[in-house]
Structures are given as structure tokens and as C-alpha cells.
Design a protein around this motif. Structure first.
Motif, mmCIF file in Angstrom:
data_model
loop_
_atom_site.group_PDB
_atom_site.id
_atom_site.type_symbol
_atom_site.label_atom_id
_atom_site.label_comp_id
_atom_site.label_asym_id
_atom_site.label_seq_id
_atom_site.Cartn_x
_atom_site.Cartn_y
_atom_site.Cartn_z
ATOM 1 N N LEU A 20 36.281 79.369 18.458
ATOM 2 C CA LEU A 20 36.133 79.351 17.009
ATOM 3 C C LEU A 20 36.663 80.640 16.403
ATOM 4 N N PHE A 21 37.555 80.513 15.441
ATOM 5 C CA PHE A 21 38.135 81.652 14.755
ATOM 6 C C PHE A 21 37.050 82.350 13.935
ATOM 7 N N GLY A 22 36.901 83.650 14.104
ATOM 8 C CA GLY A 22 35.857 84.409 13.419
ATOM 9 C C GLY A 22 35.940 84.291 11.908
ATOM 10 N N GLY A 23 37.149 84.285 11.369
ATOM 11 C CA GLY A 23 37.315 84.167 9.920
ATOM 12 C C GLY A 23 36.816 82.837 9.386
ATOM 13 N N SER A 58 28.391 85.417 21.043
ATOM 14 C CA SER A 58 29.110 84.531 21.958
ATOM 15 C C SER A 58 30.082 83.690 21.142
ATOM 16 N N SER A 59 30.842 82.858 21.805
ATOM 17 C CA SER A 59 31.832 82.060 21.081
ATOM 18 C C SER A 59 31.465 80.575 21.103
ATOM 19 N N ARG A 61 33.343 76.602 21.090
ATOM 20 C CA ARG A 61 34.581 75.916 21.466
ATOM 21 C C ARG A 61 34.688 74.590 20.738
ATOM 22 N N GLN A 62 35.876 74.000 20.816
ATOM 23 C CA GLN A 62 36.102 72.700 20.196
ATOM 24 C C GLN A 62 35.049 71.696 20.666
ATOM 25 N N GLY A 63 34.506 70.963 19.712
ATOM 26 C CA GLY A 63 33.495 69.964 20.016
ATOM 27 C C GLY A 63 32.071 70.470 19.907
ATOM 28 N N ASP A 64 31.899 71.803 19.908
ATOM 29 C CA ASP A 64 30.545 72.347 19.754
ATOM 30 C C ASP A 64 30.033 72.052 18.344
ATOM 31 N N ILE A 65 28.736 71.909 18.229
ATOM 32 C CA ILE A 65 28.085 71.810 16.934
ATOM 33 C C ILE A 65 27.343 73.122 16.737
ATOM 34 N N VAL A 66 27.699 73.833 15.671
ATOM 35 C CA VAL A 66 27.024 75.093 15.383
ATOM 36 C C VAL A 66 26.146 74.892 14.157
ATOM 37 N N ASN A 88 24.484 77.703 18.695
ATOM 38 C CA ASN A 88 24.931 76.416 19.197
ATOM 39 C C ASN A 88 23.764 75.442 19.063
ATOM 40 N N LYS A 89 23.990 74.318 18.402
ATOM 41 C CA LYS A 89 22.916 73.352 18.137
ATOM 42 C C LYS A 89 22.317 72.788 19.419
ATOM 43 N N ILE A 90 23.147 72.533 20.401
ATOM 44 C CA ILE A 90 22.683 71.893 21.641
ATOM 45 C C ILE A 90 21.998 72.892 22.574
ATOM 46 N N THR A 91 22.670 74.027 22.844
ATOM 47 C CA THR A 91 22.136 75.004 23.808
ATOM 48 C C THR A 91 21.185 76.020 23.182
ATOM 49 N N LYS A 92 21.206 76.125 21.833
ATOM 50 C CA LYS A 92 20.428 77.115 21.073
ATOM 51 C C LYS A 92 20.894 78.545 21.326
ATOM 52 N N LYS A 93 22.020 78.725 21.997
ATOM 53 C CA LYS A 93 22.561 80.052 22.279
ATOM 54 C C LYS A 93 23.097 80.674 20.990
#
Length: 125
Positions: A20-23, A58-59, A61-66, A88-93
Motif C-alpha cells: 500500500l502506497f503511504g500517500g 507494517s504494510s 498488500r493487495q486484497g487486504d482490508i484495512v 489489518n481488519k482480519i489479522t488486527k495487526k
């Protein structure tokens, strides 16, 4: 911290490293935070004044739900201070944290004006 806004990381949101691009993430945060401030202050004329240190933990990736979590921490005479965490919605990280985002309540001329608020308002509609 209440997490309300969720974003799906799509190919157009990625940097050359495939994360995911920081901007893009900062644009999402600024937009969501100003909407939160507008709701809290009851005025559509709210401007970003200050954003403290941004900690990319952390970063994504494509497909992640934030998901973005924002909470009001302080009400000034013309301002509101928020804190933000993105995870991260799934991992809570945790992906990113910002300790302070300050928004100022302004009039139609862009002049800071008192808002009279002292506590968080919860709108359930």
C-alpha cells in the motif's frame, strides 16, 4: 478506539514494492479524520491544521482490508485533536499510528471560530 471505516487495498493503491502506497493511506486518513471532525464539531468548514509524527508499523498488500480508527482526545476553543490507528481488519495487526491530528473549526472566510464542544458526540444513523 472505534474502527468504522474500512478500505479494500486494490492494485491502483500499490507502490512499486507491491504494498500500500503511504500517500494513499494518508489521503484516506485525512479524509476520514476531517469527516469525523465535521461530525463532532457540527460544522462542514473544518480544516487540517497539524498532523504529528506518522508511524508506519507494517504494510498492507493487495486484497487486504484495512480499517481506520479515529478518536477525539481533546477539544480546544476552535480545534479538535484526534488520534488514529490503521490496522489489518482480519489479522488486527497495526499498520500505522498517528498520535495527533488537529483540525480547526472555521467560518465562511476561513477564520477560526469557537465551536463550543467539550465531549464526543455519537451519531447512530
Amino acid at each position: 478506539m472505534n474502527f468504522y471505516t474500512r478500505k479494500w487495498v486494490k492494485p491502483e493503491d500499490l507502490n512499486p514494492n507491491g504494498t500500500l502506497f503511504g500517500g494513499t493511506l494518508l489521503r484516506w486518513i485525512d479524509e476520514e479524520a476531517v469527516i469525523y471532525a465535521i461530525i463532532q464539531l457540527g460544522n462542514p468548514r473544518v480544516v487540517t491544521k497539524y498532523i504529528s509524527e506518522i508511524n508506519f508499523v507494517s504494510s498492507a498488500r493487495q486484497g487486504d482490508i484495512v480499517e481506520l480508527g479515529i478518536t477525539a482526545t481533546h477539544f480546544g476553543r476552535t480545534s479538535i485533536t484526534l488520534t488514529c490507528e490503521v490496522r489489518n481488519k482480519i489479522t488486527k495487526k497495526s499498520i500505522l499510528t498517528i498520535d495527533q491530528l488537529v483540525f480547526v473549526n472555521v467560518d465562511e472566510n476561513g477564520t477560526p471560530v469557537p465551536h463550543g464542544k467539550t465531549e464526543i458526540t455519537y451519531a447512530y444513523r
